[in-house]
Design a protein around this motif. Structure first.
Motif, PDB file in Angstrom:
ATOM      1  N   ARG A 150      -6.875 -33.795  11.250  1.00 15.11           N
ATOM      2  CA  ARG A 150      -8.184 -33.191  10.921  1.00 15.11           C
ATOM      3  C   ARG A 150      -8.600 -32.232  12.028  1.00 15.11           C
ATOM      4  NH1 ARG A 150     -12.831 -34.782  13.129  1.00 15.11           N
ATOM      5  NH2 ARG A 150     -14.766 -34.016  12.226  1.00 15.11           N
ATOM      6  N   LEU A 185      -9.210 -28.211  11.723  1.00 15.50           N
ATOM      7  CA  LEU A 185     -10.499 -27.586  12.070  1.00 15.50           C
ATOM      8  C   LEU A 185     -10.311 -26.513  13.145  1.00 15.50           C
ATOM      9  CD1 LEU A 185     -12.785 -30.779  12.130  1.00 15.50           C
ATOM     10  CD2 LEU A 185     -12.955 -28.879  10.514  1.00 15.50           C
ATOM     11  N   GLN A 228     -13.730 -34.929   2.029  1.00 15.02           N
ATOM     12  CA  GLN A 228     -14.698 -34.764   3.134  1.00 15.02           C
ATOM     13  C   GLN A 228     -14.221 -33.710   4.126  1.00 15.02           C
ATOM     14  OE1 GLN A 228     -15.284 -38.595   4.996  1.00 15.02           O
ATOM     15  NE2 GLN A 228     -16.155 -39.480   3.160  1.00 15.02           N
ATOM     16  N   THR A 229     -12.923 -33.756   4.451  1.00 12.62           N
ATOM     17  CA  THR A 229     -12.417 -32.802   5.455  1.00 12.62           C
ATOM     18  C   THR A 229     -12.366 -31.394   4.883  1.00 12.62           C
ATOM     19  OG1 THR A 229     -11.199 -34.604   6.457  1.00 12.62           O
ATOM     20  CG2 THR A 229     -10.565 -32.404   7.138  1.00 12.62           C
ATOM     21  N   GLU A 238     -14.472 -30.244   2.846  1.00 13.04           N
ATOM     22  CA  GLU A 238     -15.878 -29.802   2.960  1.00 13.04           C
ATOM     23  C   GLU A 238     -16.187 -29.316   4.378  1.00 13.04           C
ATOM     24  OE1 GLU A 238     -18.765 -32.747   1.706  1.00 13.04           O
ATOM     25  OE2 GLU A 238     -18.018 -32.607  -0.355  1.00 13.04           O
ATOM     26  N   GLU A 239     -15.609 -29.998   5.379  1.00 13.66           N
ATOM     27  CA  GLU A 239     -15.832 -29.566   6.767  1.00 13.66           C
ATOM     28  C   GLU A 239     -15.154 -28.230   7.048  1.00 13.66           C
ATOM     29  OE1 GLU A 239     -15.924 -32.933   9.930  1.00 13.66           O
ATOM     30  OE2 GLU A 239     -14.331 -33.440   8.523  1.00 13.66           O
TER      31      GLU A 239
END
Ligand SMILES: NC(=O)c1ccc[n+]([C@@H]2O[C@H](COP(=O)([O-])OP(=O)(O)OC[C@H]3O[C@@H](n4cnc5c(N)ncnc54)[C@H](OP(=O)(O)O)[C@@H]3O)[C@@H](O)[C@H]2O)c1
Length: 258
Positions: free
Chosen positions: A21, A25, A46-47, A49-50
């Motif tokens: 992750r 990012l 979720q990731t 979305e990040e």
């Protein structure tokens, strides 16, 4: 330092949690389009979305790196959505089954090698032809300090050592095509729900304190940020003379001179 990664297309295996992750990012922050894979939907979502607020496009694909069909699908979806792959980060890995010689069955050996070594081999088969053709590619494999020196479960140590050797051989073979292969060897990295988080939560405090005092010269566990930065640097043109290296990111934890 401008890394020049803007617009590059990256695939990161096991990118929904932990080091993967963080790597996803960091590459997204540098302007890459990023595709991640993992087995569980919720964390993947979720990731993704990040990743969404960054300028580059992103994609999450539910795929298990030990399943060949899943790897093909991950690659197909990444290329059809984001474009030809410039960067592959082989991050997913770990131990399956026993920890020592007596408890490690043949099945454990095969599964651990499949997870840590054959997954990367099969993905590289998919991305390498395009990288060679375009004369630009970066493959970073996440090994471990336990692939460089004694430590951890037997099959894990063996598989990570094999991954480092594989990466070195590929580096020498494809250097002339400007496809660079490197490895990163993290020390003990702590993050929520990771293996060291479980160790800290499930062990008596004196056991944790003793581990830290004995093995971690900084007096604390590592954290994911520096792994992401190291991978992004190795993927960049700033590291264009670096191929075949295995870079420790461990706060001084490893003891080997090599
Ligand atoms: N954490 C450390 O201290 C440390 C130290 C040295 C080396 N490493 C290496 O760094 C890498 C990442 O470690 P980590 O601690 O971040 O691992 P982790 O907490 O186990 O997370 C791994 C990520 O990989 C995914 N994943 C697990 N099995 C998968 C599979 N079969 N196919 C696809 N995705 C899979 C997980 O999502 P799902 O579960 O949803 O699939 C998650 O996104 C591993 O290669 C590990 O050996 C870690």
């Amino acid at each position: 330092m401008e890394l020049g990664l803007k617009g590059k297309v990256a695939m990161v295996t096991g990118g929904s949690r932990g080091l993967g992750r963080q790597i996803a990012l960091t590459l997204a922050r540098e302007g890459c389009h990023v595709a991640i894979c993992a087995r569980s939907d919720e964390r993947l979502r979720q990731t993704v979305e990040e990743l969404a607020p960054f300028e580059g496009r992103s994609l999450g694909v539910k795929a298990d790196v030990t399943v060949e069909g899943d790897l093909k699908r991950f690659h197909e979806e990444a290329t059809s959505t984001l474009g030809p792959v410039d960067i592959l980060v082989n991050n997913a890995g770990g131990t399956v089954g026993g920890r020592d010689f007596g408890s490690t069955t043949d099945e454990d050996w095969l599964e651990t090698l499949n997870f840590n070594l054959l997954g990367p081999v099969k993905l590289i088969r998919l991305v390498l032809p395009g990288m060679r053709e375009r004369r630009w590619g970066r493959v970073v494999s996440i090994a471990s300090i336990y692939g460089r020196e004694y430590g951890g479960p037997l099959s894990y140590m063996t598989a990570k050592a094999a991954l480092i050797a594989f990466s070195k051989h590929m580096a020498v073979t494809y250097a002339k095509d400007n496809v660079l292969f490197n490895a990163v060897a993290p020390g003990s990295i702590h993050f929520p729900e990771g293996s060291w988080d479980r160790f800290v939560k499930n062990s008596p405090s004196h056991v944790v304190d003793e581990f830290v005092a004995r093995h971690l010269p900084m007096g604390k566990f590592g954290w994911p940020g520096p792994i992401g930065e190291a991978v992004a640097f190795l993927c960049s043109d700033r590291a264009d003379l670096m191929t075949g290296v295995c870079l420790n990111v461990d706060g001084g934890q490893s003891r080997s001179l090599i």
